[in-house]
Scaffold this motif. Sequence first.
Motif, PDB file in Angstrom:
ATOM      1  N   UNK A   7     -14.273  12.273 -13.047  1.00 30.59           N
ATOM      2  CA  UNK A   7     -13.975  10.865 -12.788  1.00 30.59           C
ATOM      3  C   UNK A   7     -12.511  10.561 -13.033  1.00 30.59           C
ATOM      4  N   UNK A   9      -9.181  10.058 -11.237  1.00 25.05           N
ATOM      5  CA  UNK A   9      -8.794   9.787  -9.860  1.00 25.05           C
ATOM      6  C   UNK A   9      -7.321  10.129  -9.617  1.00 25.05           C
ATOM      7  N   UNK A  10      -7.042  10.623  -8.420  1.00 23.68           N
ATOM      8  CA  UNK A  10      -5.655  10.864  -8.008  1.00 23.68           C
ATOM      9  C   UNK A  10      -5.322   9.835  -6.936  1.00 23.68           C
ATOM     10  N   UNK A  11      -4.270   9.093  -7.152  1.00 26.44           N
ATOM     11  CA  UNK A  11      -3.862   8.108  -6.148  1.00 26.44           C
ATOM     12  C   UNK A  11      -2.595   8.576  -5.448  1.00 26.44           C
ATOM     13  N   UNK A  12      -2.647   8.543  -4.116  1.00 22.60           N
ATOM     14  CA  UNK A  12      -1.483   8.887  -3.295  1.00 22.60           C
ATOM     15  C   UNK A  12      -0.861   7.584  -2.810  1.00 22.60           C
ATOM     16  N   UNK A  13       0.339   7.321  -3.267  1.00 21.50           N
ATOM     17  CA  UNK A  13       0.987   6.050  -2.948  1.00 21.50           C
ATOM     18  C   UNK A  13       1.935   6.143  -1.761  1.00 21.50           C
ATOM     19  N   UNK A  14       2.253   7.346  -1.347  1.00 16.61           N
ATOM     20  CA  UNK A  14       3.125   7.536  -0.188  1.00 16.61           C
ATOM     21  C   UNK A  14       2.582   8.682   0.650  1.00 16.61           C
ATOM     22  N   UNK A  15       2.997   8.719   1.898  1.00 14.57           N
ATOM     23  CA  UNK A  15       2.578   9.824   2.770  1.00 14.57           C
ATOM     24  C   UNK A  15       3.084  11.150   2.214  1.00 14.57           C
ATOM     25  N   UNK A  18       0.815  12.731  -0.333  1.00 18.91           N
ATOM     26  CA  UNK A  18      -0.447  13.338   0.119  1.00 18.91           C
ATOM     27  C   UNK A  18      -0.265  14.828   0.376  1.00 18.91           C
ATOM     28  N   UNK A  19       0.834  15.150   0.991  1.00 18.05           N
ATOM     29  CA  UNK A  19       1.062  16.542   1.372  1.00 18.05           C
ATOM     30  C   UNK A  19       2.217  17.132   0.579  1.00 18.05           C
ATOM     31  N   UNK A  23       0.470  18.078  -6.090  1.00 21.94           N
ATOM     32  CA  UNK A  23      -0.959  18.329  -6.193  1.00 21.94           C
ATOM     33  C   UNK A  23      -1.251  19.699  -5.609  1.00 21.94           C
ATOM     34  N   UNK A  25      -4.687  22.859  -5.294  1.00 18.31           N
ATOM     35  CA  UNK A  25      -6.078  23.238  -5.548  1.00 18.31           C
ATOM     36  C   UNK A  25      -6.148  24.730  -5.806  1.00 18.31           C
ATOM     37  N   UNK A  75      -8.803  21.101  -9.177  1.00 17.43           N
ATOM     38  CA  UNK A  75      -7.762  20.268  -8.574  1.00 17.43           C
ATOM     39  C   UNK A  75      -6.738  19.967  -9.661  1.00 17.43           C
ATOM     40  N   UNK A  86      -4.836   6.281 -11.369  1.00 13.62           N
ATOM     41  CA  UNK A  86      -5.144   4.859 -11.558  1.00 13.62           C
ATOM     42  C   UNK A  86      -6.122   4.563 -12.691  1.00 13.62           C
TER      43      UNK A  86
ATOM     44  N   UNK B 112      -6.260  18.678   3.454  1.00 16.24           N
ATOM     45  CA  UNK B 112      -5.207  17.800   2.932  1.00 16.24           C
ATOM     46  C   UNK B 112      -4.288  17.316   4.066  1.00 16.24           C
ATOM     47  N   UNK B 119      -3.616   8.874   6.147  1.00 12.93           N
ATOM     48  CA  UNK B 119      -2.653   8.000   5.458  1.00 12.93           C
ATOM     49  C   UNK B 119      -1.689   7.394   6.473  1.00 12.93           C
ATOM     50  N   UNK B 130      -2.465   2.467  -0.519  1.00 13.21           N
ATOM     51  CA  UNK B 130      -2.577   3.835  -1.040  1.00 13.21           C
ATOM     52  C   UNK B 130      -3.970   4.400  -0.767  1.00 13.21           C
ATOM     53  N   UNK B 131      -4.089   5.707  -0.979  1.00 14.35           N
ATOM     54  CA  UNK B 131      -5.383   6.393  -0.920  1.00 14.35           C
ATOM     55  C   UNK B 131      -5.689   6.947  -2.300  1.00 14.35           C
ATOM     56  N   UNK B 132      -6.934   6.802  -2.723  1.00 15.44           N
ATOM     57  CA  UNK B 132      -7.329   7.362  -4.014  1.00 15.44           C
ATOM     58  C   UNK B 132      -8.405   8.419  -3.816  1.00 15.44           C
ATOM     59  N   UNK B 133      -8.140   9.605  -4.354  1.00 15.04           N
ATOM     60  CA  UNK B 133      -9.149  10.663  -4.366  1.00 15.04           C
ATOM     61  C   UNK B 133     -10.064  10.410  -5.563  1.00 15.04           C
TER      62      UNK B 133
END
Lengths: 158, 160
Positions: A7, A9-15, A18-19, A23, A25, A75, A86, B112, B119, B130-133
């Motif tokens: 539980x 959580x990972x928040x991606x705030x920008x494009x 994300x990549x 982060x 795995x 992860x 968050x 990913x 996104x 934003x996106x949250x995993x």
Amino acid sequence: MGRLVGDCFIQYNTLAAVDGENQQTLFIEADDARGLIARLISTLSQIPDLTPPWTITHHDLAGGGHGEKYVMKLELARNQGGVTFPNGAPQPFFSHLYPLGMEASDHPELVVHRQTAQAQLAALFASTPTTITVDTVFAGAALGHRFPWTEVIAEFFG
Amino acid sequence: MRTIFSSSITFSDPDAFTSDLDEYRVVESAEAEDLEERIRGVLAEFTNTDYLLSHIDLAGGGDGHSFAVSMDFVKVEVPVIPSPGIAPAQTYVFTFLAADAIELTKARALAQKRVAALFQSLSSNPSFESLTLFQTLFSGACQGTHFMGALVFTANYSIG
């Protein structure tokens, strides 16, 4: 108490986040629990000690059917470059991680192994004035084969 | 089963078990893309309703080589804090399938990339933030076949 995995959580705030490079795995594969934990320790030891540090956000385990291989999935994320947590920042794990791996084929054996693990945890707790957080995952088993489980344990100071 | 928001659902009335307050769906497939499509179908069913996705789990991959995803939806007519789930319309699930650690690493990386594409697509909405995993799921494999993984995201939007 610090947060470990589960539980988390990972928040991606920008494009770019994300990549991005904050982060990753890990998939770790072995034929038995002992081998799985050995590879986990070896793999984690090869990850550079950076600031901010990598932390484990999710811990999964699968496999063990027909006596075949196990795969653990971890992860990892770093609180940087648009990646945030968050619901609370996970604790860094590098110097205070105690992974355990066990396996058994039936319920009585599972109970015995679990009790052994509990004893190890109790010894760890008694040896240091810390708080210990445990995340456990469990998998298996087809046609009477093995059930593996792993525990990622971290001690927290303060 | 893992809980999305670490909040259990409490039933205080026996009638709640037979009411429409909690809905449960299962989808099944041996292929990642097909499973993902079926999950989207269930999420669409609960879009624009009072239901929130409260639990999601993945199992299977045994001798039948089929994977199943179970989903619980709870009806929330009045918003409560903490929320017992996430809005189906803002939920995105990405699945990946492979047979060993090396191929799983590649498949996870491709997933990913698809998250990045999502996104970028959502960014055309000025309210998108934003996106949250929230959750990762992982299951399989028997007889050396396949492991399935799933990533559960929610999109976050500014209010107002």
